[in-house]
Design a protein around this motif. Structure first.
Motif, PDB file in Angstrom:
ATOM      1  N   PHE A   1      -0.464  16.745 -13.850  1.00 27.47           N
ATOM      2  CA  PHE A   1       0.404  15.837 -12.500  1.00 27.47           C
ATOM      3  C   PHE A   1      -0.287  15.278 -11.446  1.00 27.47           C
ATOM      4  N   GLN A   2      -1.506  15.837 -11.152  1.00 30.29           N
ATOM      5  CA  GLN A   2      -2.207  14.423 -10.010  1.00 30.29           C
ATOM      6  C   GLN A   2      -2.269  13.118 -10.664  1.00 30.29           C
ATOM      7  N   ARG A   3      -2.635  13.148 -11.594  1.00 35.16           N
ATOM      8  CA  ARG A   3      -2.902  11.948 -12.293  1.00 35.16           C
ATOM      9  C   ARG A   3      -1.419  11.097 -12.673  1.00 35.16           C
ATOM     10  N   LEU A   4      -0.605  12.143 -12.666  1.00 34.32           N
ATOM     11  CA  LEU A   4       0.602  11.156 -12.602  1.00 34.32           C
ATOM     12  C   LEU A   4       1.297  10.718 -10.938  1.00 34.32           C
ATOM     13  N   LEU A   5       0.835  11.318 -10.419  1.00 36.14           N
ATOM     14  CA  LEU A   5       1.497  11.196  -8.782  1.00 36.14           C
ATOM     15  C   LEU A   5       0.807   9.867  -8.758  1.00 36.14           C
ATOM     16  N   ARG A   6      -0.424  10.692  -8.669  1.00 36.96           N
ATOM     17  CA  ARG A   6      -1.185   8.537  -8.317  1.00 36.96           C
ATOM     18  C   ARG A   6      -1.259   7.513  -8.821  1.00 36.96           C
ATOM     19  N   ASP A   7      -1.068   8.013 -10.271  1.00 33.37           N
ATOM     20  CA  ASP A   7       0.215   6.133 -10.802  1.00 33.37           C
ATOM     21  C   ASP A   7       1.066   5.954 -10.492  1.00 33.37           C
ATOM     22  N   VAL A   8       1.751   6.842 -10.471  1.00 31.81           N
ATOM     23  CA  VAL A   8       2.743   6.583 -10.083  1.00 31.81           C
ATOM     24  C   VAL A   8       3.012   5.692  -8.166  1.00 31.81           C
ATOM     25  N   GLN A   9       3.115   6.379  -7.758  1.00 35.84           N
ATOM     26  CA  GLN A   9       2.610   6.436  -6.464  1.00 35.84           C
ATOM     27  C   GLN A   9       1.860   4.632  -5.749  1.00 35.84           C
ATOM     28  N   GLN A  10       0.788   4.553  -7.076  1.00 32.56           N
ATOM     29  CA  GLN A  10       0.357   2.933  -6.608  1.00 32.56           C
ATOM     30  C   GLN A  10       1.432   2.108  -7.497  1.00 32.56           C
ATOM     31  N   VAL A  11       2.148   1.913  -8.245  1.00 35.08           N
ATOM     32  CA  VAL A  11       2.788   0.972  -8.643  1.00 35.08           C
ATOM     33  C   VAL A  11       4.370   1.073  -8.191  1.00 35.08           C
ATOM     34  N   ASN A  12       5.230   2.275  -7.868  1.00 35.76           N
ATOM     35  CA  ASN A  12       6.340   2.144  -7.327  1.00 35.76           C
ATOM     36  C   ASN A  12       6.229   2.153  -6.060  1.00 35.76           C
ATOM     37  N   PRO A  13       7.102   1.800  -4.530  1.00 39.14           N
ATOM     38  CA  PRO A  13       6.903   1.748  -3.449  1.00 39.14           C
ATOM     39  C   PRO A  13       8.042   3.300  -3.175  1.00 39.14           C
ATOM     40  N   TYR A  14       8.827   3.541  -4.145  1.00 45.01           N
ATOM     41  CA  TYR A  14       9.362   4.825  -3.653  1.00 45.01           C
ATOM     42  C   TYR A  14       9.233   6.309  -4.052  1.00 45.01           C
ATOM     43  N   PHE A  15       7.433   5.938  -4.053  1.00 47.99           N
ATOM     44  CA  PHE A  15       6.789   7.563  -4.148  1.00 47.99           C
ATOM     45  C   PHE A  15       5.637   7.517  -2.830  1.00 47.99           C
ATOM     46  N   GLN A  16       6.367   6.362  -2.222  1.00 49.62           N
ATOM     47  CA  GLN A  16       5.775   6.891  -0.474  1.00 49.62           C
ATOM     48  C   GLN A  16       6.148   7.545  -0.186  1.00 49.62           C
TER      49      GLN A  16
END
Length: 134
Positions: free
Chosen positions: A33-48
């Motif tokens: 989960f932590q890896r997924l969270l980090r990865d999606v935050q890096q590429v999609n501003p929606y997850f900021q």
């Protein structure tokens, strides 16, 4: 407040639920989960995390990903997410769509590939062993 509860329940050092509870609830280990969270935050501003129209903090990245995973892993309905996470049905659905699209974008080269005849034969054989007729 829902973010604080989420962190207290699953992510803080003395969290309410264990790593095993996390895996059972979300169908993945916490480090995945932590890896997924980090990865999606890096590429999609929606997850900021952003501010809402009233200037208050909006949903955290943890909340967004947890809600989408809960819907996928457990078939949770959007209205139950409103009750437990305070997230409206439309926001839940937007979040789920954003996460799915982002996962495909981030991981497609690593995990998704086109099937070949060997893959198809293996799957058909598996189906035949359980009584499925092609």
């Amino acid at each position: 407040m829902t973010h604080a509860n989420l962190m207290n329940n699953y992510f803080n050092p003395n969290s309410v639920y264990t790593k095993e509870n996390f895996k059972r609830h979300f169908r993945m280990r916490r480090y995945v989960f932590q890896r997924l969270l980090r990865d999606v935050q890096q590429v999609n501003p929606y997850f900021q995390q952003k501010q809402d129209k009233a200037g208050r903090p909006g949903f955290s990245p943890h909340q967004k990903v947890i809600v989408a995973l809960g819907m996928m892993a457990n078939g949770s309905l959007t209205y139950s997410m409103d009750e437990t996470h305070g997230m409206s049905e439309s926001t839940c659905l937007d979040t789920l769509e954003q996460l799915c699209d982002t996962i495909v974008h981030v991981y497609k080269d690593e995990y998704l590939c086109e099937s070949n005849q060997e893959d198809l034969n293996r799957l058909l054989h598996k189906l035949e062993t359980v009584g499925f007729q092609a």
